[in-house]
Design a protein around this motif. Structure first.
Motif, short mmCIF file in Angstrom:
data_model
loop_
_atom_site.label_atom_id
_atom_site.label_comp_id
_atom_site.label_asym_id
_atom_site.label_seq_id
_atom_site.Cartn_x
_atom_site.Cartn_y
_atom_site.Cartn_z
N ALA A 124 0.84 -1.21 0.00
CA ALA A 124 0.00 0.00 0.00
C ALA A 124 0.88 1.26 0.00
CB ALA A 124 -0.92 -0.02 1.21
N CYS A 125 1.96 1.25 0.78
CA CYS A 125 2.85 2.43 0.82
C CYS A 125 3.52 2.64 -0.53
CB CYS A 125 3.91 2.26 1.90
SG CYS A 125 3.25 2.35 3.56
N GLU A 126 3.92 1.54 -1.16
CA GLU A 126 4.56 1.65 -2.48
C GLU A 126 3.57 2.25 -3.49
OE1 GLU A 126 6.26 -1.98 -3.99
OE2 GLU A 126 7.24 -0.93 -5.64
N GLN A 127 2.35 1.73 -3.47
CA GLN A 127 1.33 2.24 -4.40
C GLN A 127 1.02 3.72 -4.15
OE1 GLN A 127 -1.90 -0.52 -4.04
NE2 GLN A 127 -0.79 -2.07 -5.24
N ALA A 128 1.10 4.11 -2.89
CA ALA A 128 0.80 5.51 -2.57
C ALA A 128 1.93 6.44 -3.00
CB ALA A 128 0.55 5.64 -1.08
N GLY A 129 3.10 5.86 -3.32
CA GLY A 129 4.19 6.71 -3.84
C GLY A 129 5.40 6.83 -2.94
N ALA A 130 5.44 6.06 -1.82
CA ALA A 130 6.60 6.16 -0.92
C ALA A 130 7.87 5.82 -1.70
CB ALA A 130 6.43 5.22 0.26
N ASP A 131 8.97 6.50 -1.35
CA ASP A 131 10.24 6.25 -2.03
C ASP A 131 11.03 5.14 -1.37
OD1 ASP A 131 10.59 8.57 -4.09
OD2 ASP A 131 9.72 9.49 -2.30
N ALA A 132 10.76 4.89 -0.11
CA ALA A 132 11.46 3.84 0.65
C ALA A 132 10.65 3.60 1.91
CB ALA A 132 12.87 4.30 1.00
N ILE A 133 11.01 2.53 2.62
CA ILE A 133 10.24 2.20 3.83
C ILE A 133 11.19 1.87 4.98
CG2 ILE A 133 8.53 0.62 4.84
CD1 ILE A 133 7.40 0.21 2.03
N GLU A 134 10.97 2.56 6.09
CA GLU A 134 11.68 2.18 7.32
C GLU A 134 10.86 1.14 8.05
OE1 GLU A 134 13.04 5.18 10.08
OE2 GLU A 134 14.47 5.97 8.63
N LEU A 135 11.53 0.12 8.54
CA LEU A 135 10.86 -0.92 9.31
C LEU A 135 11.14 -0.62 10.78
CD1 LEU A 135 11.96 -4.05 7.23
CD2 LEU A 135 10.14 -2.42 6.74
N ASN A 136 10.13 -0.08 11.43
CA ASN A 136 10.29 0.32 12.83
C ASN A 136 9.92 -0.85 13.74
OD1 ASN A 136 10.29 1.49 15.32
ND2 ASN A 136 8.51 2.80 14.96
N VAL A 137 10.87 -1.76 13.87
CA VAL A 137 10.64 -2.93 14.73
C VAL A 137 11.23 -2.66 16.11
CG1 VAL A 137 10.81 -5.46 14.78
CG2 VAL A 137 10.88 -4.26 12.62
#
Ligand SMILES: Cc1cc2nc3c(=O)[nH]c(=O)nc-3n(C[C@H](O)[C@H](O)[C@H](O)COP(=O)(O)O)c2cc1C
Length: 390
Positions: A124-137
Protein backbone atom coordinates in the motif's frame (compact mmCIF):
# COMPACT_ATOMS: atom_id res chain seq x y z
CA UNK A 1 33.87 26.14 -5.45
CA UNK A 2 31.59 25.58 -2.43
CA UNK A 3 31.81 22.09 -0.89
CA UNK A 4 29.25 19.51 -1.94
CA UNK A 5 26.93 18.31 0.80
CA UNK A 6 25.18 15.79 -1.41
CA UNK A 7 25.01 12.10 -0.52
CA UNK A 8 23.69 8.89 -2.04
CA UNK A 9 21.24 7.08 0.19
CA UNK A 10 18.83 4.26 -0.73
CA UNK A 11 19.35 4.90 -4.44
CA UNK A 12 18.47 8.57 -3.95
CA UNK A 13 20.79 11.51 -4.56
CA UNK A 14 20.11 13.88 -1.65
CA UNK A 15 21.29 17.52 -1.65
CA UNK A 16 22.43 17.29 1.98
CA UNK A 17 22.61 14.54 4.63
CA UNK A 18 19.77 15.80 6.85
CA UNK A 19 16.64 13.68 7.00
CA UNK A 20 13.80 14.26 9.43
CA UNK A 21 13.23 11.22 11.65
CA UNK A 22 9.68 10.03 12.28
CA UNK A 23 7.54 11.67 14.98
CA UNK A 24 4.33 13.70 14.90
CA UNK A 25 6.32 16.48 13.19
CA UNK A 26 6.25 14.19 10.14
CA UNK A 27 2.67 12.95 10.47
CA UNK A 28 1.01 15.12 7.82
CA UNK A 29 1.85 16.61 4.43
CA UNK A 30 1.41 20.13 5.80
CA UNK A 31 3.99 19.58 8.52
CA UNK A 32 6.34 17.86 6.07
CA UNK A 33 6.16 20.80 3.65
CA UNK A 34 7.51 23.09 6.40
CA UNK A 35 10.42 20.69 6.91
CA UNK A 36 11.11 20.68 3.18
CA UNK A 37 11.07 24.49 3.16
CA UNK A 38 13.68 24.48 5.94
CA UNK A 39 16.00 22.29 3.86
CA UNK A 40 15.19 18.67 4.81
CA UNK A 41 16.70 16.38 2.17
CA UNK A 42 14.05 13.73 2.86
CA UNK A 43 11.48 12.94 5.52
CA UNK A 44 10.49 9.73 7.25
CA UNK A 45 6.79 9.81 8.06
CA UNK A 46 5.49 9.14 11.55
CA UNK A 47 5.21 5.36 11.97
CA UNK A 48 1.99 3.65 11.06
CA UNK A 49 1.25 0.85 13.51
CA UNK A 50 -0.86 -2.22 13.06
CA UNK A 51 -1.38 -2.59 16.77
CA UNK A 52 -2.29 0.94 17.76
CA UNK A 53 -3.99 2.69 14.85
CA UNK A 54 -6.40 5.60 15.21
CA UNK A 55 -5.66 6.13 18.85
CA UNK A 56 -5.36 9.70 19.93
CA UNK A 57 -1.95 10.59 21.32
CA UNK A 58 -1.81 10.64 25.15
CA UNK A 59 -2.01 14.06 26.79
CA UNK A 60 0.24 15.41 28.04
CA UNK A 61 2.99 13.36 26.42
CA UNK A 62 6.17 15.42 26.73
CA UNK A 63 8.42 16.22 29.66
CA UNK A 64 11.86 17.75 29.49
CA UNK A 65 13.74 16.46 32.50
CA UNK A 66 16.75 18.41 33.72
CA UNK A 67 19.13 16.41 35.83
CA UNK A 68 21.49 18.50 37.92
CA UNK A 69 23.81 16.82 40.39
CA UNK A 70 27.04 18.44 41.53
CA UNK A 71 29.10 19.26 38.44
CA UNK A 72 26.82 17.14 36.23
CA UNK A 73 23.80 18.09 34.18
CA UNK A 74 21.84 16.18 31.55
CA UNK A 75 18.67 17.02 29.69
CA UNK A 76 16.21 14.36 28.66
CA UNK A 77 13.32 14.53 26.25
CA UNK A 78 11.01 12.04 27.91
CA UNK A 79 7.89 11.33 25.91
CA UNK A 80 5.14 8.94 25.15
CA UNK A 81 3.95 9.51 21.63
CA UNK A 82 2.63 6.34 20.13
CA UNK A 83 2.21 5.57 16.44
CA UNK A 84 0.36 7.61 13.83
CA UNK A 85 -3.27 8.39 14.51
CA UNK A 86 -4.03 7.24 10.95
CA UNK A 87 -5.18 3.81 9.86
CA UNK A 88 -3.44 2.30 6.83
CA UNK A 89 -5.75 3.82 4.20
CA UNK A 90 -5.52 7.27 5.69
CA UNK A 91 -1.74 6.87 6.17
CA UNK A 92 -1.34 6.08 2.49
CA UNK A 93 -3.57 9.03 1.56
CA UNK A 94 -1.14 11.23 3.47
CA UNK A 95 1.83 9.70 1.61
CA UNK A 96 0.07 10.54 -1.66
CA UNK A 97 -0.58 14.10 -0.46
CA UNK A 98 3.10 14.46 0.44
CA UNK A 99 4.13 13.18 -2.97
CA UNK A 100 1.88 15.64 -4.75
CA UNK A 101 2.91 18.65 -2.68
CA UNK A 102 6.59 18.03 -1.85
CA UNK A 103 9.59 17.43 -4.10
CA UNK A 104 11.72 15.60 -1.53
CA UNK A 105 11.73 11.81 -1.08
CA UNK A 106 9.18 10.48 1.40
CA UNK A 107 9.96 7.41 3.46
CA UNK A 108 7.10 5.50 5.05
CA UNK A 109 7.66 3.96 8.48
CA UNK A 110 5.88 0.82 9.55
CA UNK A 111 5.51 -0.83 12.91
CA UNK A 112 3.75 -4.12 12.31
CA UNK A 113 3.26 -7.41 14.11
CA UNK A 114 1.97 -9.93 11.56
CA UNK A 115 3.34 -11.20 8.25
CA UNK A 116 0.15 -10.63 6.25
CA UNK A 117 -0.09 -7.07 7.38
CA UNK A 118 3.58 -6.42 6.61
CA UNK A 119 2.90 -7.48 3.02
CA UNK A 120 -0.31 -5.47 2.77
CA UNK A 121 1.21 -2.35 4.28
CA UNK A 122 4.42 -2.24 2.24
CA UNK A 123 2.42 -2.76 -0.96
CA UNK A 124 0.00 0.00 0.00
CA UNK A 125 2.85 2.43 0.82
CA UNK A 126 4.56 1.65 -2.48
CA UNK A 127 1.33 2.24 -4.40
CA UNK A 128 0.80 5.51 -2.57
CA UNK A 129 4.19 6.71 -3.84
CA UNK A 130 6.60 6.16 -0.92
CA UNK A 131 10.24 6.25 -2.03
CA UNK A 132 11.46 3.84 0.65
CA UNK A 133 10.24 2.20 3.83
CA UNK A 134 11.68 2.18 7.32
CA UNK A 135 10.86 -0.92 9.31
CA UNK A 136 10.29 0.32 12.83
CA UNK A 137 10.64 -2.93 14.73
CA UNK A 138 12.29 -1.09 17.59
CA UNK A 139 9.64 1.32 18.88
CA UNK A 140 10.23 1.78 22.62
CA UNK A 141 6.45 1.66 23.25
CA UNK A 142 5.41 -0.94 20.72
CA UNK A 143 4.79 -4.64 20.51
CA UNK A 144 8.50 -5.10 19.88
CA UNK A 145 9.63 -3.19 22.98
CA UNK A 146 11.51 -6.24 24.10
CA UNK A 147 15.18 -6.96 24.61
CA UNK A 148 17.52 -6.61 21.67
CA UNK A 149 18.24 -10.30 21.42
CA UNK A 150 14.58 -11.03 20.73
CA UNK A 151 14.22 -7.99 18.52
CA UNK A 152 16.95 -8.90 16.06
CA UNK A 153 15.26 -12.03 14.67
CA UNK A 154 12.01 -10.05 14.55
CA UNK A 155 13.76 -7.38 12.47
CA UNK A 156 15.30 -9.89 10.09
CA UNK A 157 11.96 -11.65 9.73
CA UNK A 158 10.12 -8.40 9.03
CA UNK A 159 12.72 -7.58 6.39
CA UNK A 160 12.28 -10.92 4.66
CA UNK A 161 8.50 -10.68 4.65
CA UNK A 162 8.45 -7.06 3.48
CA UNK A 163 10.94 -7.87 0.74
CA UNK A 164 8.50 -10.45 -0.72
CA UNK A 165 6.01 -7.64 -1.26
CA UNK A 166 8.06 -4.70 -2.57
CA UNK A 167 11.17 -3.74 -4.44
CA UNK A 168 11.44 -0.40 -2.60
CA UNK A 169 14.49 0.21 -0.41
CA UNK A 170 13.85 -1.29 3.04
CA UNK A 171 15.56 0.22 6.04
CA UNK A 172 15.32 -1.50 9.43
CA UNK A 173 15.51 0.89 12.37
CA UNK A 174 17.64 -0.70 15.03
CA UNK A 175 17.02 -0.59 18.75
CA UNK A 176 19.85 0.70 20.92
CA UNK A 177 19.11 -2.20 23.27
CA UNK A 178 21.36 -4.62 21.43
CA UNK A 179 24.32 -6.42 22.83
CA UNK A 180 26.45 -5.97 19.69
CA UNK A 181 24.88 -3.47 17.31
CA UNK A 182 27.76 -3.90 14.86
CA UNK A 183 27.11 -7.63 14.47
CA UNK A 184 23.36 -7.02 14.30
CA UNK A 185 23.96 -4.48 11.52
CA UNK A 186 26.02 -6.95 9.50
CA UNK A 187 23.36 -9.58 9.96
CA UNK A 188 20.63 -7.22 8.75
CA UNK A 189 22.79 -6.13 5.80
CA UNK A 190 23.24 -9.75 4.77
CA UNK A 191 19.48 -10.25 5.20
CA UNK A 192 18.71 -7.72 2.49
CA UNK A 193 18.52 -4.34 4.26
CA UNK A 194 19.07 -1.42 1.89
CA UNK A 195 20.36 0.79 4.72
CA UNK A 196 20.10 0.87 8.50
CA UNK A 197 18.98 3.42 11.05
CA UNK A 198 21.15 3.41 14.16
CA UNK A 199 19.15 3.89 16.45
CA UNK A 200 15.64 4.31 17.81
CA UNK A 201 15.30 5.68 21.35
CA UNK A 202 15.81 3.86 24.63
CA UNK A 203 12.81 2.75 26.61
CA UNK A 204 12.88 4.06 30.18
CA UNK A 205 10.98 5.20 33.23
CA UNK A 206 10.82 8.07 35.72
CA UNK A 207 9.02 8.11 39.04
CA UNK A 208 7.32 10.95 40.92
CA UNK A 209 8.60 10.93 44.48
CA UNK A 210 5.44 12.39 46.02
CA UNK A 211 2.84 10.17 44.37
CA UNK A 212 5.33 7.26 44.07
CA UNK A 213 3.95 6.61 40.61
CA UNK A 214 5.43 6.65 37.10
CA UNK A 215 5.33 10.19 35.71
CA UNK A 216 3.42 11.49 32.68
CA UNK A 217 1.02 8.90 31.25
CA UNK A 218 1.92 6.41 33.96
CA UNK A 219 4.12 3.90 32.15
CA UNK A 220 7.36 3.36 30.30
CA UNK A 221 8.44 6.10 27.93
CA UNK A 222 10.98 6.75 25.20
CA UNK A 223 13.83 8.96 26.28
CA UNK A 224 16.68 10.63 24.51
CA UNK A 225 18.81 13.72 24.61
CA UNK A 226 22.12 15.20 23.54
CA UNK A 227 23.88 12.56 25.67
CA UNK A 228 22.69 9.76 23.34
CA UNK A 229 25.26 10.94 20.80
CA UNK A 230 28.12 9.10 22.45
CA UNK A 231 26.43 5.74 22.26
CA UNK A 232 25.59 6.33 18.60
CA UNK A 233 29.15 7.43 17.70
CA UNK A 234 30.65 4.45 19.50
CA UNK A 235 28.61 1.95 17.52
CA UNK A 236 28.82 3.83 14.23
CA UNK A 237 32.60 3.48 14.29
CA UNK A 238 32.34 -0.24 15.05
CA UNK A 239 29.79 -0.79 12.29
CA UNK A 240 30.83 1.44 9.40
CA UNK A 241 34.07 -0.28 8.30
CA UNK A 242 33.21 -2.82 5.63
CA UNK A 243 29.43 -2.49 5.96
CA UNK A 244 28.07 -2.76 2.41
CA UNK A 245 25.07 -0.50 3.03
CA UNK A 246 24.76 3.09 4.25
CA UNK A 247 23.90 4.07 7.82
CA UNK A 248 21.44 6.72 8.94
CA UNK A 249 22.56 7.95 12.35
CA UNK A 250 19.76 8.79 14.75
CA UNK A 251 19.98 9.75 18.40
CA UNK A 252 21.56 12.86 19.83
CA UNK A 253 21.76 15.12 16.76
CA UNK A 254 20.89 18.24 18.75
CA UNK A 255 23.59 20.44 17.25
CA UNK A 256 25.38 20.76 13.95
CA UNK A 257 28.59 19.64 15.68
CA UNK A 258 26.87 16.44 16.81
CA UNK A 259 25.62 15.81 13.27
CA UNK A 260 29.08 16.37 11.78
CA UNK A 261 30.60 13.96 14.30
CA UNK A 262 28.09 11.33 13.14
CA UNK A 263 29.32 11.69 9.56
CA UNK A 264 32.96 11.50 10.67
CA UNK A 265 32.03 8.29 12.54
CA UNK A 266 30.46 6.72 9.44
CA UNK A 267 26.93 8.02 8.91
CA UNK A 268 25.79 8.71 5.36
CA UNK A 269 22.74 10.63 6.55
CA UNK A 270 21.71 12.07 9.89
CA UNK A 271 18.14 11.72 11.07
CA UNK A 272 17.11 14.66 13.24
CA UNK A 273 14.06 14.53 15.48
CA UNK A 274 14.03 15.97 19.01
CA UNK A 275 15.97 19.10 18.06
CA UNK A 276 13.23 19.93 15.55
CA UNK A 277 10.48 19.07 18.04
CA UNK A 278 12.02 21.49 20.54
CA UNK A 279 13.26 24.26 18.24
CA UNK A 280 11.30 23.99 15.01
CA UNK A 281 12.30 23.24 11.39
CA UNK A 282 14.80 26.14 11.26
CA UNK A 283 17.23 23.81 13.07
CA UNK A 284 17.74 22.10 9.72
CA UNK A 285 18.65 25.34 7.96
CA UNK A 286 21.25 26.02 10.67
CA UNK A 287 22.69 22.51 10.45
CA UNK A 288 23.06 22.75 6.68
CA UNK A 289 24.94 26.07 6.77
CA UNK A 290 27.12 24.90 9.68
CA UNK A 291 28.06 21.74 7.78
CA UNK A 292 28.90 23.74 4.68
CA UNK A 293 30.97 26.15 6.73
CA UNK A 294 32.80 23.25 8.44
CA UNK A 295 33.70 21.60 5.13
CA UNK A 296 34.80 24.92 3.70
CA UNK A 297 36.97 25.70 6.74
CA UNK A 298 38.69 22.32 6.47
CA UNK A 299 38.96 22.49 2.65
CA UNK A 300 36.92 19.31 2.23
CA UNK A 301 35.21 19.15 -1.16
CA UNK A 302 32.76 16.35 -0.35
CA UNK A 303 31.46 14.34 2.60
CA UNK A 304 32.74 11.22 0.82
CA UNK A 305 36.28 12.22 1.82
CA UNK A 306 35.61 12.31 5.55
CA UNK A 307 32.82 9.83 6.14
CA UNK A 308 34.00 7.33 8.75
CA UNK A 309 37.43 8.97 9.03
CA UNK A 310 37.41 8.45 12.79
CA UNK A 311 37.18 4.66 12.46
CA UNK A 312 40.85 4.32 11.48
CA UNK A 313 41.89 6.73 14.17
CA UNK A 314 40.71 4.79 17.19
CA UNK A 315 43.55 3.81 19.53
CA UNK A 316 43.62 0.13 20.42
CA UNK A 317 43.62 -0.69 24.14
CA UNK A 318 47.20 -2.01 24.06
CA UNK A 319 48.43 1.10 22.25
CA UNK A 320 47.09 3.64 24.75
CA UNK A 321 49.95 5.74 26.14
CA UNK A 322 49.91 5.06 29.88
CA UNK A 323 53.06 6.92 30.82
CA UNK A 324 52.67 9.84 33.23
CA UNK A 325 53.31 12.54 30.66
CA UNK A 326 51.62 15.54 32.26
CA UNK A 327 51.37 17.33 35.57
CA UNK A 328 48.73 19.83 36.64
CA UNK A 329 49.60 23.29 37.90
CA UNK A 330 47.46 26.05 39.37
CA UNK A 331 47.71 29.67 38.23
CA UNK A 332 47.71 31.35 41.67
CA UNK A 333 46.09 34.56 40.37
CA UNK A 334 43.03 32.62 39.20
CA UNK A 335 42.64 30.32 42.24
CA UNK A 336 39.88 31.31 44.67
CA UNK A 337 40.89 28.65 47.23
CA UNK A 338 37.48 26.97 46.90
CA UNK A 339 39.17 23.63 47.64
CA UNK A 340 37.36 21.53 45.01
CA UNK A 341 40.63 20.28 43.50
CA UNK A 342 42.03 19.26 46.89
CA UNK A 343 38.87 17.32 47.73
CA UNK A 344 38.86 15.26 44.54
CA UNK A 345 42.57 14.50 44.20
CA UNK A 346 43.04 10.87 45.23
CA UNK A 347 46.83 11.18 44.79
CA UNK A 348 47.17 13.68 47.67
CA UNK A 349 48.99 15.95 45.24
CA UNK A 350 47.01 19.10 46.06
CA UNK A 351 47.32 21.14 49.23
CA UNK A 352 46.19 24.52 50.49
CA UNK A 353 48.93 27.16 50.49
CA UNK A 354 48.99 30.65 51.99
CA UNK A 355 47.58 32.41 48.90
CA UNK A 356 46.12 29.59 46.82
CA UNK A 357 46.06 25.84 46.39
CA UNK A 358 49.20 24.22 44.98
CA UNK A 359 49.96 20.93 43.22
CA UNK A 360 53.02 18.76 43.85
CA UNK A 361 54.07 17.79 40.31
CA UNK A 362 55.81 14.62 41.47
CA UNK A 363 52.69 13.31 43.21
CA UNK A 364 50.35 14.39 40.38
CA UNK A 365 49.16 11.53 38.20
CA UNK A 366 48.17 13.85 35.34
CA UNK A 367 44.61 12.46 35.31
CA UNK A 368 43.09 15.85 34.48
CA UNK A 369 40.12 15.64 36.86
CA UNK A 370 40.98 18.74 38.92
CA UNK A 371 41.06 20.99 35.88
CA UNK A 372 37.73 19.65 34.66
CA UNK A 373 36.16 20.57 38.01
CA UNK A 374 37.93 23.85 38.76
CA UNK A 375 35.21 26.53 38.64
CA UNK A 376 37.62 29.31 37.64
CA UNK A 377 39.69 27.35 35.09
CA UNK A 378 42.78 28.06 37.17
CA UNK A 379 44.37 24.65 36.51
CA UNK A 380 46.15 23.47 33.36
CA UNK A 381 48.08 20.36 32.39
CA UNK A 382 51.71 20.77 31.34
CA UNK A 383 53.90 18.20 29.60
CA UNK A 384 56.68 16.76 31.73
CA UNK A 385 60.16 17.17 30.26
CA UNK A 386 60.55 13.40 30.65
CA UNK A 387 57.45 11.18 31.10
CA UNK A 388 57.42 9.23 34.37
CA UNK A 389 57.13 5.47 33.97
CA UNK A 390 54.73 4.10 36.56
C1 LIG B 1 8.03 12.34 20.29
C2 LIG B 1 8.76 11.30 19.49
C3 LIG B 1 8.04 10.46 18.65
C4 LIG B 1 8.70 9.49 17.90
N1 LIG B 1 7.99 8.69 17.07
C5 LIG B 1 8.64 7.78 16.32
C6 LIG B 1 7.94 6.98 15.38
O1 LIG B 1 6.74 7.09 15.20
N2 LIG B 1 8.66 6.06 14.67
C7 LIG B 1 10.01 5.90 14.82
O2 LIG B 1 10.60 5.07 14.14
N3 LIG B 1 10.70 6.68 15.68
C8 LIG B 1 10.06 7.60 16.42
N4 LIG B 1 10.75 8.39 17.27
C9 LIG B 1 12.23 8.26 17.34
C10 LIG B 1 12.88 9.30 16.44
O3 LIG B 1 12.51 9.10 15.09
C11 LIG B 1 14.41 9.27 16.55
O4 LIG B 1 14.90 8.05 16.05
C12 LIG B 1 14.88 9.41 18.00
O5 LIG B 1 14.13 10.41 18.66
C13 LIG B 1 16.37 9.77 18.09
O6 LIG B 1 16.65 10.96 17.42
P1 LIG B 1 16.80 12.39 18.18
O7 LIG B 1 17.84 12.25 19.23
O8 LIG B 1 17.17 13.33 17.06
O9 LIG B 1 15.46 12.69 18.75
C14 LIG B 1 10.11 9.37 18.02
C15 LIG B 1 10.82 10.22 18.87
C16 LIG B 1 10.16 11.18 19.60
C17 LIG B 1 10.95 12.09 20.48
Amino acid sequence: MPPSLSVDYCGLRLPNPFIVAPAAITETADRIRRLEDAGAAAVVMKSYSETEPQRRHATPRFRILHHRAGPFSADVLYSYEQASVFDLDRYCEEIARCKSSCAIPIFASLHIATDDHWREAVRACEQAGADAIELNVSCPHGVHAMGGDEMLPAMAHALAVAREATSLPLVPKMTPQLDRPDLAARYLASSGASALVMFNRFTGLDVDLDSMRPILHGGYAGHGGPWALHYVLRWLTATYPGLPIPIAASGGAFSSDAAIKMVLAGATVVEVCSAIIAEGPAVLTRFISALEEYLDRHSIASLDYVRGIVCDRLTATDDVDRRNRFFAAIAPGLCTSCGVCGRVCIYDAISEGAQSYAIDPDACDGCGLCLELCPTEAIALHPRPTPLER
